[in-house]
Design a protein around this motif. Sequence first.
Motif, PDB file in Angstrom:
ATOM      1  N   MET A 195       0.850  -1.189   0.000  1.00 45.36           N
ATOM      2  CA  MET A 195       0.000   0.000   0.000  1.00 45.36           C
ATOM      3  C   MET A 195       0.885   1.237   0.000  1.00 45.36           C
ATOM      4  SD  MET A 195      -2.967   1.132   2.726  1.00 45.36           S
ATOM      5  CE  MET A 195      -1.835   1.480   4.062  1.00 45.36           C
ATOM      6  N   ASN A 196       0.897   1.985  -1.084  1.00 47.09           N
ATOM      7  CA  ASN A 196       1.713   3.193  -1.197  1.00 47.09           C
ATOM      8  C   ASN A 196       0.865   4.429  -0.897  1.00 47.09           C
ATOM      9  OD1 ASN A 196       3.911   1.644  -1.949  1.00 47.09           O
ATOM     10  ND2 ASN A 196       3.517   1.878  -4.130  1.00 47.09           N
ATOM     11  N   VAL A 197       1.439   5.312  -0.091  1.00 49.69           N
ATOM     12  CA  VAL A 197       0.731   6.507   0.385  1.00 49.69           C
ATOM     13  C   VAL A 197       1.577   7.739   0.089  1.00 49.69           C
ATOM     14  CG1 VAL A 197      -0.306   7.634   2.384  1.00 49.69           C
ATOM     15  CG2 VAL A 197      -0.265   5.137   2.260  1.00 49.69           C
ATOM     16  N   ALA A 198       0.934   8.834  -0.299  1.00 50.10           N
ATOM     17  CA  ALA A 198       1.655  10.079  -0.580  1.00 50.10           C
ATOM     18  C   ALA A 198       0.942  11.266   0.043  1.00 50.10           C
ATOM     19  CB  ALA A 198       1.799  10.289  -2.084  1.00 50.10           C
ATOM     20  N   PHE A 199       1.717  12.294   0.331  1.00 51.73           N
ATOM     21  CA  PHE A 199       1.215  13.576   0.822  1.00 51.73           C
ATOM     22  C   PHE A 199       1.768  14.654  -0.096  1.00 51.73           C
ATOM     23  CE2 PHE A 199       1.430  17.441   3.326  1.00 51.73           C
ATOM     24  CZ  PHE A 199       0.251  17.433   4.046  1.00 51.73           C
ATOM     25  N   TRP A 200       0.889  15.546  -0.562  1.00 49.26           N
ATOM     26  CA  TRP A 200       1.281  16.515  -1.588  1.00 49.26           C
ATOM     27  C   TRP A 200       0.742  17.891  -1.237  1.00 49.26           C
ATOM     28  CZ3 TRP A 200      -0.888  16.270  -7.280  1.00 49.26           C
ATOM     29  CH2 TRP A 200      -0.222  17.225  -8.072  1.00 49.26           C
ATOM     30  N   ASN A 201       1.639  18.853  -1.049  1.00 54.42           N
ATOM     31  CA  ASN A 201       1.240  20.244  -0.872  1.00 54.42           C
ATOM     32  C   ASN A 201       1.041  20.850  -2.259  1.00 54.42           C
ATOM     33  OD1 ASN A 201       1.011  22.998  -0.408  1.00 54.42           O
ATOM     34  ND2 ASN A 201       2.510  23.025   1.241  1.00 54.42           N
ATOM     35  N   VAL A 202      -0.213  20.973  -2.675  1.00 56.28           N
ATOM     36  CA  VAL A 202      -0.503  21.401  -4.049  1.00 56.28           C
ATOM     37  C   VAL A 202      -0.516  22.909  -4.222  1.00 56.28           C
ATOM     38  CG1 VAL A 202      -1.757  19.311  -4.659  1.00 56.28           C
ATOM     39  CG2 VAL A 202      -3.006  21.211  -3.641  1.00 56.28           C
ATOM     40  N   ARG A 203      -0.527  23.651  -3.098  1.00 54.58           N
ATOM     41  CA  ARG A 203      -0.518  25.121  -3.150  1.00 54.58           C
ATOM     42  C   ARG A 203      -1.637  25.666  -4.031  1.00 54.58           C
ATOM     43  NH1 ARG A 203       6.073  26.237  -3.573  1.00 54.58           N
ATOM     44  NH2 ARG A 203       6.616  25.021  -1.714  1.00 54.58           N
ATOM     45  N   GLY A 204      -2.814  25.132  -3.807  1.00 54.52           N
ATOM     46  CA  GLY A 204      -3.988  25.552  -4.573  1.00 54.52           C
ATOM     47  C   GLY A 204      -4.406  24.481  -5.560  1.00 54.52           C
ATOM     48  N   SER A 205      -5.708  24.222  -5.634  1.00 49.84           N
ATOM     49  CA  SER A 205      -6.214  23.123  -6.471  1.00 49.84           C
ATOM     50  C   SER A 205      -6.930  23.598  -7.730  1.00 49.84           C
ATOM     51  CB  SER A 205      -7.188  22.271  -5.649  1.00 49.84           C
ATOM     52  OG  SER A 205      -8.255  23.071  -5.143  1.00 49.84           O
ATOM     53  N   SER A 206      -6.854  24.880  -8.035  1.00 54.10           N
ATOM     54  CA  SER A 206      -7.638  25.410  -9.148  1.00 54.10           C
ATOM     55  C   SER A 206      -6.922  25.346 -10.496  1.00 54.10           C
ATOM     56  CB  SER A 206      -8.039  26.862  -8.866  1.00 54.10           C
ATOM     57  OG  SER A 206      -6.881  27.684  -8.718  1.00 54.10           O
ATOM     58  N   ARG A 207      -5.630  25.035 -10.503  1.00 52.98           N
ATOM     59  CA  ARG A 207      -4.921  25.046 -11.779  1.00 52.98           C
ATOM     60  C   ARG A 207      -5.396  23.897 -12.671  1.00 52.98           C
ATOM     61  NH1 ARG A 207      -1.158  23.415  -7.999  1.00 52.98           N
ATOM     62  NH2 ARG A 207      -0.107  21.408  -8.352  1.00 52.98           N
ATOM     63  N   LYS A 208      -5.442  24.164 -13.966  1.00 52.82           N
ATOM     64  CA  LYS A 208      -6.007  23.221 -14.930  1.00 52.82           C
ATOM     65  C   LYS A 208      -5.156  21.967 -15.092  1.00 52.82           C
ATOM     66  CE  LYS A 208      -8.423  26.792 -17.605  1.00 52.82           C
ATOM     67  NZ  LYS A 208      -8.568  27.438 -18.943  1.00 52.82           N
ATOM     68  N   THR A 209      -3.871  22.071 -14.767  1.00 53.30           N
ATOM     69  CA  THR A 209      -2.969  20.932 -14.975  1.00 53.30           C
ATOM     70  C   THR A 209      -3.016  19.923 -13.828  1.00 53.30           C
ATOM     71  OG1 THR A 209      -1.145  22.169 -13.956  1.00 53.30           O
ATOM     72  CG2 THR A 209      -1.380  22.304 -16.364  1.00 53.30           C
ATOM     73  N   LEU A 210      -3.734  20.243 -12.746  1.00 53.17           N
ATOM     74  CA  LEU A 210      -3.711  19.380 -11.572  1.00 53.17           C
ATOM     75  C   LEU A 210      -4.177  17.945 -11.866  1.00 53.17           C
ATOM     76  CD1 LEU A 210      -3.145  19.111  -8.543  1.00 53.17           C
ATOM     77  CD2 LEU A 210      -5.507  19.841  -8.123  1.00 53.17           C
ATOM     78  N   PRO A 211      -5.269  17.725 -12.611  1.00 52.86           N
ATOM     79  CA  PRO A 211      -5.690  16.338 -12.874  1.00 52.86           C
ATOM     80  C   PRO A 211      -4.621  15.500 -13.561  1.00 52.86           C
ATOM     81  CG  PRO A 211      -7.472  17.852 -13.387  1.00 52.86           C
ATOM     82  CD  PRO A 211      -6.266  18.686 -13.120  1.00 52.86           C
ATOM     83  N   LYS A 247      -2.679  12.272 -12.049  1.00 50.94           N
ATOM     84  CA  LYS A 247      -2.679  11.007 -12.789  1.00 50.94           C
ATOM     85  C   LYS A 247      -1.262  10.472 -12.926  1.00 50.94           C
ATOM     86  CE  LYS A 247      -3.876   8.987 -17.276  1.00 50.94           C
ATOM     87  NZ  LYS A 247      -4.418   9.271 -18.628  1.00 50.94           N
ATOM     88  N   PHE A 248      -0.320  11.334 -13.296  1.00 51.23           N
ATOM     89  CA  PHE A 248       1.062  10.907 -13.475  1.00 51.23           C
ATOM     90  C   PHE A 248       1.668  10.444 -12.147  1.00 51.23           C
ATOM     91  CE2 PHE A 248       5.602  11.878 -13.233  1.00 51.23           C
ATOM     92  CZ  PHE A 248       6.073  11.077 -14.274  1.00 51.23           C
ATOM     93  N   MET A 249       1.445  11.215 -11.080  1.00 47.06           N
ATOM     94  CA  MET A 249       2.010  10.858  -9.786  1.00 47.06           C
ATOM     95  C   MET A 249       1.480   9.509  -9.298  1.00 47.06           C
ATOM     96  SD  MET A 249       1.875  12.921  -6.149  1.00 47.06           S
ATOM     97  CE  MET A 249       2.959  14.219  -6.727  1.00 47.06           C
ATOM     98  N   CYS A 250       0.185   9.304  -9.444  1.00 45.66           N
ATOM     99  CA  CYS A 250      -0.422   8.063  -8.955  1.00 45.66           C
ATOM    100  C   CYS A 250       0.034   6.854  -9.773  1.00 45.66           C
ATOM    101  CB  CYS A 250      -1.942   8.177  -8.987  1.00 45.66           C
ATOM    102  SG  CYS A 250      -2.579   9.397  -7.826  1.00 45.66           S
ATOM    103  N   ALA A 251       0.150   7.036 -11.083  1.00 45.94           N
ATOM    104  CA  ALA A 251       0.566   5.931 -11.939  1.00 45.94           C
ATOM    105  C   ALA A 251       2.041   5.589 -11.733  1.00 45.94           C
ATOM    106  CB  ALA A 251       0.308   6.275 -13.400  1.00 45.94           C
ATOM    107  N   SER A 252       2.882   6.593 -11.597  1.00 43.80           N
ATOM    108  CA  SER A 252       4.318   6.340 -11.478  1.00 43.80           C
ATOM    109  C   SER A 252       4.694   5.789 -10.111  1.00 43.80           C
ATOM    110  CB  SER A 252       5.099   7.624 -11.759  1.00 43.80           C
ATOM    111  OG  SER A 252       4.768   8.646 -10.832  1.00 43.80           O
ATOM    112  N   ARG A 253       3.884   6.074  -9.098  1.00 43.31           N
ATOM    113  CA  ARG A 253       4.203   5.629  -7.739  1.00 43.31           C
ATOM    114  C   ARG A 253       3.238   4.556  -7.228  1.00 43.31           C
ATOM    115  NH1 ARG A 253       5.848  10.655  -8.573  1.00 43.31           N
ATOM    116  NH2 ARG A 253       7.721  11.452  -7.549  1.00 43.31           N
ATOM    117  N   HIS A 254       2.291   4.159  -8.069  1.00 41.71           N
ATOM    118  CA  HIS A 254       1.325   3.098  -7.723  1.00 41.71           C
ATOM    119  C   HIS A 254       0.636   3.394  -6.388  1.00 41.71           C
ATOM    120  CE1 HIS A 254       3.146   0.875 -11.016  1.00 41.71           C
ATOM    121  NE2 HIS A 254       4.328   1.044 -10.448  1.00 41.71           N
TER     122      HIS A 254
END
Length: 202
Positions: free
Chosen positions: A1-17, A21-28
């Motif tokens: 079970m892999n777990v991550a914590f990410w300080n996104v500094r705001g969730s409104s940017r269009k590139t966030l999804p 997706k890339f972070m979750c796929a690359s780190r499972h």
Amino acid sequence: MNVAFWNVRGSSRKTLPEELKFMCASRHLSIITLCDTKSQLPPPSSLLCRGGFNSCDFIPSSGRSGGFWILWKNSISSMFNLEVTFKHRHFLCCLFSDFKFNTKFYLVFVYAPAHENVKDVFWSEFTTFIKSLDSLFVVMGDLNEIKNASEKMGGQTPTMSRFTRLNNFINDTKLLSLPFYGSKFTWRKKRDGQNNIHEILD
């Protein structure tokens, strides 16, 4: 079970999804917590879909700062039952239970305040909460503190008082600081020369 914590500094940017997706796929990843979402709302269903998540919970921001989104996949139910048991402006606590083997542990995600005038109150409250947990626990996140002078490069030389809160917390709760890989510093303030500051805050 892999777990991550990410300080996104705001969730409104269009590139966030796509970033998610890339972070979750690359780190499972099975679980990810996003902090400083600056959002009063839960994560949109489109974001969950991009990361392949089925379930979520959230803590709304306070004005234009703070906020948490926690996303997880139902696949973890084959190992644990996940329950968000406590929410605070600066942290949230998840209980993982395995009824088959009668075991449990807590995972606490924290985004500590950066403003000096509220730090003492926060660390007092957080220490009391952690000491109240009745089983094993893991704390992860953005602590906005350093343990010693080697965890900072650039800017003003930190005083001993800068280290007191975090070291007292670690000692009072009997935490162990786990090793990590990658860049020595986890945060930086991009400025010129000596004012280019690097610190270990996670």
